[in-house]
Design an enzyme around this catalytic site. Structure first.
Site, short mmCIF file in Angstrom:
data_model
loop_
_atom_site.label_atom_id
_atom_site.label_comp_id
_atom_site.label_asym_id
_atom_site.label_seq_id
_atom_site.Cartn_x
_atom_site.Cartn_y
_atom_site.Cartn_z
N LYS A 186 45.03 33.55 47.03
CA LYS A 186 43.96 32.73 47.59
C LYS A 186 43.84 32.94 49.11
CE LYS A 186 42.50 31.02 43.70
NZ LYS A 186 43.31 30.49 42.69
C1 LIG Z 1 43.37 29.80 41.21
C2 LIG Z 1 42.48 28.88 40.46
C3 LIG Z 1 42.95 27.72 39.82
C4 LIG Z 1 44.39 27.44 39.66
O1 LIG Z 1 45.07 27.36 40.84
P1 LIG Z 1 46.67 27.33 40.80
O2 LIG Z 1 47.03 26.86 42.17
O3 LIG Z 1 47.13 28.72 40.51
O4 LIG Z 1 47.06 26.37 39.75
C5 LIG Z 1 42.04 26.85 39.26
N1 LIG Z 1 40.72 27.10 39.28
C6 LIG Z 1 40.23 28.21 39.86
C7 LIG Z 1 38.76 28.42 39.87
C8 LIG Z 1 41.09 29.14 40.44
O5 LIG Z 1 40.61 30.26 40.98
#
Ligand SMILES: *Cc1c(COP(=O)(O)O)cnc(C)c1O
Length: 387
Positions: A186
């Site tokens: 991210k």
């Molecule tokens: C990455 C992501 C998640 C989950 O995030 P985590 O921190 O890995 O649990 C949920 N929704 C979307 C759209 C994502 O891209």
């Protein structure tokens, strides 16, 4: 000239400051779980997105699950979301026994279409969870209006949002629950981690639920003058963030504008190359929005090409370009297709996009030169396989 080394899709952008911050927590040797660093991270994040309250979590998924619990989604209740999301958004509804209802996306932004939300609402609708796909906010003005008129709550999946703005305001500042992700790829990362922002009363309850349902956290209990006593008014979960991860988060958050500027250099290079392109179409960004550009998505104009998206990815890979796909839509995952009887064509815009989308390499670590390599490779594949 094709690249002679592989360009990874989205590596993290870490420096000595991150290493030092984590090391400092380890060297102090006093507290590794949620403690002072986590509190600092929450306070700074809350200020950054102008939220009323913030709660650090060990993932955005944990926060999505907590949101279902906070809004008391129970068997028989329906939750409306988009097919174009990471499957966690839908999985948490299944975990609490709720029913997933999907609303198709707009073909150019791939964001949930408010008109489709309206059509999907029933007496059983409890919640709408719009996903700010790619880091661009959904049409929240319209979605808020729809939700308000039907008495339905909203939880915003802001997992893609680094510094995203909607009508000049930061995503995360709304009175809904918002979930951010600090997963490894991210915009800013803590390895694994997440943040929930929202109204004080909901965040207070989430804080208890995120740590076994205990009325007092361990850090306070173990401090001098702390008491060992606590109650558990309801059974909670184990969703708290560690101070080790929070230390990384504090540094990454402090660098967010710097990281965003670096990312935007790559994005601008792509935007110039693909504006009006014959073979590929980038995502449309709506007026008034600032996207965090978590991912740089292009859709292939398949009628101009002799190969499909999967082969296009293989061709880019052969040219040393790493890519990804966001996403195979929720309704095409076998569990969901089977349980709900969904066919690929049930949500035609998401299905169409699923055959066309690919995400190009993008990270704050990437150089403009590398972005030019990507563009050259894309153009080379298009030229070779044009119809
Ligand atoms: C990455 C992501 C998640 C989950 O995030 P985590 O921190 O890995 O649990 C949920 N929704 C979307 C759209 C994502 O891209």
């Amino acid at each position: 000239m094709p690249r002679d080394t592989f360009l990874p899709f989205a590596p993290p952008c870490l420096g000595e400051a991150e290493v030092a911050a984590v090391t400092e927590v380890l060297r102090a040797g006093t507290w590794l779980s949620s403690g002072p660093k986590t509190k600092e991270f929450e306070d700074k994040f809350q200020a950054r997105v102008q939220a009323k309250a913030a709660l650090a979590l060990n993932s955005a998924t944990a926060g999505l699950h907590l949101s279902m619990v906070l809004h008391e989604v129970k068997p028989g209740d329906e939750v409306i979301t988009t097919p174009m999301t990471f499957v966690a958004t839908a999985n948490v509804v299944e975990h609490v026994g709720g029913t997933n209802v999907l609303a198709d996306v707009e073909p150019d932004t791939l964001l949930i279409d408010p008109a489709q939300i309206e059509r999907a609402i029933t007496k059983k609708t409890k919640l709408i969870t719009p996903v700010h796909y790619g880091g661009q906010a959904c049409d929240m003005e319209r979605i808020e209006k729809i939700a308000k008129s039907s008495g339905i709550a909203i939880v915003e999946d802001a997992a893609h949002c680094g510094p995203s703005l909607v009508n000049g305001k930061p995503v995360g500042s709304s009175s809904n629950i918002n979930l951010f992700s600090f997963y490894a790829n991210k915009n800013m990362t803590t390895g694994e981690g997440g943040m929930m922002t929202g109204p004080v009363d909901l965040i207070d309850r989430a804080r208890v639920l995120a740590l076994h349902g205990m009325t007092r956290n361990a850090w306070n209990r173990y401090a001098k003058g702390g008491t060992w006593k606590y109650d558990v008014p309801e059974p909670g979960y184990k969703y708290n963030l560690t101070d080790i991860a929070a230390a990384l988060g504090v540094v990454q958050l402090g660098r967010l504008d710097e990281l965003y500027a670096l990312r935007m250099k790559i994005v601008d290079t792509y935007e110039r190359a693909f504006a009006g392109h014959k073979f590929v179409t980038p995502l449309k960004i709506r007026k008034g929005n600032q996207s965090s550009y978590h991912i740089y998505v292009i859709q292939l104009n398949l009628d101009t090409l002799k190969i499909g998206r999967d082969e296009f990815i293989v061709q880019l890979n052969e040219r040393n370009i790493g890519t990804s796909v966001h996403y195979t839509p929720v309704h095409m995952m076998s569990y969901y297709a089977k349980k709900y009887g969904w066919k690929p064509e049930t949500f035609p815009n998401a299905f169409k996009a699923s055959e066309r989308v690919l995400s190009l390499p993008l990270s704050s670590k990437q150089t403009v030169r590398e972005a030019e390599d990507v563009i050259e490779a894309v153009n080379d594949v298009c030229a070779k396989f044009k119809r």
